[in-house]
Design a protein around this motif. Sequence first.
Motif, PDB file in Angstrom:
ATOM      1  N   PRO A  86      -1.734   3.468  -6.907  1.00 52.84           N
ATOM      2  CA  PRO A  86      -1.414   3.758  -5.688  1.00 52.84           C
ATOM      3  C   PRO A  86      -2.236   3.075  -4.552  1.00 52.84           C
ATOM      4  O   PRO A  86      -1.943   2.620  -3.398  1.00 52.84           O
ATOM      5  N   THR A  87      -3.364   2.775  -5.014  1.00 53.91           N
ATOM      6  CA  THR A  87      -4.581   2.011  -4.159  1.00 53.91           C
ATOM      7  C   THR A  87      -4.137   0.530  -4.183  1.00 53.91           C
ATOM      8  O   THR A  87      -4.983  -0.143  -3.288  1.00 53.91           O
ATOM      9  N   LEU A  88      -3.832  -0.026  -5.273  1.00 58.91           N
ATOM     10  CA  LEU A  88      -3.484  -1.413  -5.470  1.00 58.91           C
ATOM     11  C   LEU A  88      -2.349  -1.867  -4.652  1.00 58.91           C
ATOM     12  O   LEU A  88      -1.399  -1.005  -4.434  1.00 58.91           O
TER      13      LEU A  88
ATOM     14  N   ALA B 137       1.610  -6.639  -4.670  1.00 64.18           N
ATOM     15  CA  ALA B 137       1.270  -7.763  -5.298  1.00 64.18           C
ATOM     16  C   ALA B 137       0.341  -7.613  -6.538  1.00 64.18           C
ATOM     17  O   ALA B 137       0.525  -8.205  -7.621  1.00 64.18           O
ATOM     18  N   GLU B 138      -0.667  -6.832  -6.375  1.00 65.74           N
ATOM     19  CA  GLU B 138      -1.703  -6.455  -7.283  1.00 65.74           C
ATOM     20  C   GLU B 138      -1.216  -5.686  -8.506  1.00 65.74           C
ATOM     21  O   GLU B 138      -1.410  -6.007  -9.656  1.00 65.74           O
ATOM     22  N   ASN B 139       0.112  -4.544  -8.182  1.00 69.37           N
ATOM     23  CA  ASN B 139       0.661  -3.900  -9.174  1.00 69.37           C
ATOM     24  C   ASN B 139       1.514  -4.902 -10.153  1.00 69.37           C
ATOM     25  O   ASN B 139       1.578  -4.740 -11.110  1.00 69.37           O
ATOM     26  N   LEU B 140       2.304  -5.783  -9.400  1.00 69.29           N
ATOM     27  CA  LEU B 140       3.132  -6.644 -10.137  1.00 69.29           C
ATOM     28  C   LEU B 140       2.157  -7.890 -11.068  1.00 69.29           C
ATOM     29  O   LEU B 140       2.689  -7.945 -12.117  1.00 69.29           O
ATOM     30  N   ALA B 141       1.022  -7.979 -10.478  1.00 72.97           N
ATOM     31  CA  ALA B 141      -0.056  -8.968 -11.357  1.00 72.97           C
ATOM     32  C   ALA B 141      -0.392  -8.232 -12.598  1.00 72.97           C
ATOM     33  O   ALA B 141      -0.455  -8.764 -13.675  1.00 72.97           O
TER      34      ALA B 141
ATOM     35  N   ALA C 143       0.324   0.380  -2.775  1.00 71.32           N
ATOM     36  CA  ALA C 143       1.774   0.902  -3.358  1.00 71.32           C
ATOM     37  C   ALA C 143       1.988   2.544  -3.249  1.00 71.32           C
ATOM     38  O   ALA C 143       2.985   3.076  -3.021  1.00 71.32           O
ATOM     39  N   GLY C 144       0.859   3.084  -2.900  1.00 76.79           N
ATOM     40  CA  GLY C 144       0.770   4.582  -2.510  1.00 76.79           C
ATOM     41  C   GLY C 144       1.696   4.894  -1.345  1.00 76.79           C
ATOM     42  O   GLY C 144       1.991   5.919  -1.147  1.00 76.79           O
TER      43      GLY C 144
END
Length: 234
Positions: free
Chosen positions: A89-91, A94-98, A132-133
């Motif tokens: 949630p805190t990313l 783009a960071e989640n996908l990475a 994301a959150g």
Amino acid sequence: MLRIEDIDVFYGDAQALDGVSLEVPEGAIVAIVGANGAGKTSLIRTIAGMHRPARGRILYRGADIAGWPSHKVCNLGVGQVAEGRQVFPTLSVAENLAMGAMLPRARAGREQRLESIYAMFPVLAERRAQAAGTLSGGEQQMLAIGRCLMGAPELVMFDEPSLGLAPAVVQAVLKTVRDLNRDGLTCVLVEQNVAVSLKLASHAYVLENGRVTLSGTGEALLGDDRVRRAYLGL
């Protein structure tokens, strides 16, 4: 592509899966349906390497992967879109996908996959810098699917992808599953919407109390009186 042979899974003394066997042919959508507590998520987690079966085999392309750690299972090409989405949630988006592209198998072609995911889900491209959150439930589900696809899977297990989503979003998510399958992805679909999942699936299994009690084509189970009474209210 995937064959489950007589697996038993326990949580302490409680048995979650009892002699479960099933097959997932390459290129198919296989649905697994059943009531809450039937063992559906336990089965997905066991295939993914998150639980170790007490007995039985899990064959992926002929190799027995039962008990393998989950990162090794992922790197073979088995992806999972977990129940409840499980985004970081805190990313950012783009960071989640990475994070999904950290597998050794996923490093080549990473940028091309990212662009294809942004093309599939334009809202993710628009919100790539957003945490994301703060996304809606439907947007988080798109992100969870996109993150899984960044790992370059050949088989994806979708665990309750429509859970908690508005009806219009549910249709969009299930259309995505169908479209991915048409593009060559093999899919295992665990879905509370039994009627829709059986319509999508070429083959389906009914789990009750940790056992497979019925199996057949999606169409055949959709017309089965036992399925219609138990899960469709007909």
